[in-house]
Enzyme design. Sequence first.
Site, PDB file in Angstrom:
ATOM      1  N   ASP A  83     -26.836 -94.264  16.850  1.00  0.00           N
ATOM      2  CA  ASP A  83     -27.170 -95.347  17.784  1.00  0.00           C
ATOM      3  C   ASP A  83     -26.063 -95.339  18.836  1.00  0.00           C
ATOM      4  OD1 ASP A  83     -28.015 -98.004  18.766  1.00  0.00           O
ATOM      5  OD2 ASP A  83     -26.184 -98.676  17.784  1.00  0.00           O
TER       6      ASP A  83
ATOM      7  N   ASP B  11     -25.058 -98.334  21.531  1.00  0.00           N
ATOM      8  CA  ASP B  11     -24.304 -99.585  21.723  1.00  0.00           C
ATOM      9  C   ASP B  11     -23.821-100.155  20.389  1.00  0.00           C
ATOM     10  OD1 ASP B  11     -26.639 -99.691  24.048  1.00  0.00           O
ATOM     11  OD2 ASP B  11     -24.683-100.396  24.737  1.00  0.00           O
TER      12      ASP B  11
ATOM     13  N   ASP C  88     -25.359 -99.795  14.040  1.00  0.00           N
ATOM     14  CA  ASP C  88     -24.623-101.067  13.840  1.00  0.00           C
ATOM     15  C   ASP C  88     -25.545-102.256  13.622  1.00  0.00           C
ATOM     16  OD1 ASP C  88     -24.336-102.814  16.846  1.00  0.00           O
ATOM     17  OD2 ASP C  88     -25.455-100.961  16.653  1.00  0.00           O
TER      18      ASP C  88
END
Length: 235
Positions: free
Chosen positions: A9, A11, A171
């Site tokens: 991922d 961000d 995250d």
Amino acid sequence: MTPALVVFDLDGTLLDTHADLVQSLNYTIAAIGLAPVGYDDLTHLVGQGAKVMIERACNLRGHPLSQEQIPALLDRFITHYTDNMPGHTLPYPGLVEAMDQLKSAGYTLAVCTNKLEGLARGLIGKLQLTHYFNAITGGDTFTIRKPDAQHLLGTIERAGGDVRRTIMVGDSVNDILVARNAGVPSIAVPFGYSDVPVETLAPTRVITHFKELTPALVDELIGDFVSAKPAAAAG
Ligand SMILES: O=C(O)COP(=O)(O)O
Ligand SMILES: [Mg+2]
């Protein structure tokens, strides 16, 4: 055998983008007179791309947007965010070393983000990290995005990977869900923008620093995952 593939991922996982996201988001909503949002708000705003982030910020300020208002605000955000790249954005500690170690061991890497692909490519390029990745897909690359499995499966295909030899690192909930939906083990990191403790997302593993992301861990998770799967029904 197809090399193992690690999909990241962006961000809150690959890059700490929070300061620039907040700065460009506040510049955007100021155009309709809304008070700025803070970092603490970000965990409830980020995750489904810039359009949703802007809509959520306006809702937070009690000013739901009409569909007609969105294109101009999205353009304002994209222009400001692009003009200010890379800004304060940096890779998380240990990431580059971990990617070097994985690449040296013959593993391949890719990015699967709900950020607009153009913004993701622009940012990764400004940070001179593009060469690490066999594929970079965004929330607008396909007709669907995380947590829809096809976003990750399409990324694996573009990266020349094999879903049975892939892990997802993220995250937030969309990353763990997209991995689960695609039948791929997941690693969660706690230093990003999740609005809940990442342990509660039931990832395959949690790591707290990228120095833990080693070829041995990737092999372990892929091996455990494959061996834990029910044997395919006899043909
Ligand atoms: O752009 C966003 O909303 C976040 O995207 P990402 O966490 O999937 O990279
Ligand atoms: Mg994220």
